[in-house]
Design a protein around this motif. Structure first.
Motif, short mmCIF file in Angstrom:
data_model
loop_
_atom_site.label_atom_id
_atom_site.label_comp_id
_atom_site.label_asym_id
_atom_site.label_seq_id
_atom_site.Cartn_x
_atom_site.Cartn_y
_atom_site.Cartn_z
N GLU A 173 2.39 6.74 -6.77
CA GLU A 173 1.35 7.65 -7.26
C GLU A 173 1.78 9.09 -7.03
O GLU A 173 1.58 9.95 -7.87
N GLY A 174 2.37 9.35 -5.86
CA GLY A 174 2.84 10.70 -5.55
C GLY A 174 3.94 11.13 -6.50
O GLY A 174 3.98 12.28 -6.94
N LEU B 81 2.69 1.69 -3.34
CA LEU B 81 1.85 2.20 -4.44
C LEU B 81 1.51 3.67 -4.23
O LEU B 81 1.49 4.43 -5.19
N ARG B 82 1.26 4.05 -3.00
CA ARG B 82 0.96 5.47 -2.72
C ARG B 82 2.17 6.34 -3.04
O ARG B 82 2.01 7.43 -3.57
N GLY B 83 3.35 5.85 -2.74
CA GLY B 83 4.57 6.60 -3.05
C GLY B 83 4.77 6.75 -4.53
O GLY B 83 5.13 7.83 -5.01
N ARG C 9 2.40 12.11 -9.81
CA ARG C 9 1.79 13.43 -9.75
C ARG C 9 2.83 14.52 -9.83
O ARG C 9 2.63 15.52 -10.52
N ILE D 148 0.82 -1.21 0.00
CA ILE D 148 0.00 0.00 0.00
C ILE D 148 0.86 1.26 0.00
O ILE D 148 0.70 2.11 -0.88
N PRO D 149 1.79 1.44 0.98
CA PRO D 149 2.61 2.65 0.92
C PRO D 149 3.50 2.72 -0.32
O PRO D 149 3.78 3.80 -0.83
#
Length: 73
Positions: A64-65, A60-62, A68, A57-58
């Motif tokens: 995504e960031g 994938l979040r990283g 962006r 999870i982190p």
């Protein structure tokens, strides 16, 4: 959330070190401590596997960031 990330990261480090010992010396520390495929060793292996899933999870979040940041730059 920070606490669970710290716990799962710690379990992943333990799992990684255990696999290193298995690869280098054919020594399974978890099995040596808790018995080969005992209930307790199976719990440890399961928790390490679930920790790996949780840490996705982190990761994938990283990513995504980062995507962006690249789009806005």
């Amino acid at each position: 959330m920070r606490t669970i990330n710290l716990i799962t990261l710690t379990l992943l480090i333990v799992g990684g070190l255990n696999w290193g010992l298995v690869g280098l010396f054919n020594f399974d520390l978890v099995a040596a401590l808790f018995g080969e495929m005992s209930l307790l060793s199976r719990v440890v292996y399961t928790l390490v596997g679930l920790s790996a899933l949780w840490q996705i999870i982190p990761l994938l979040r990283g990513s995504e960031g980062e995507a962006r940041k690249t789009r806005t730059a």
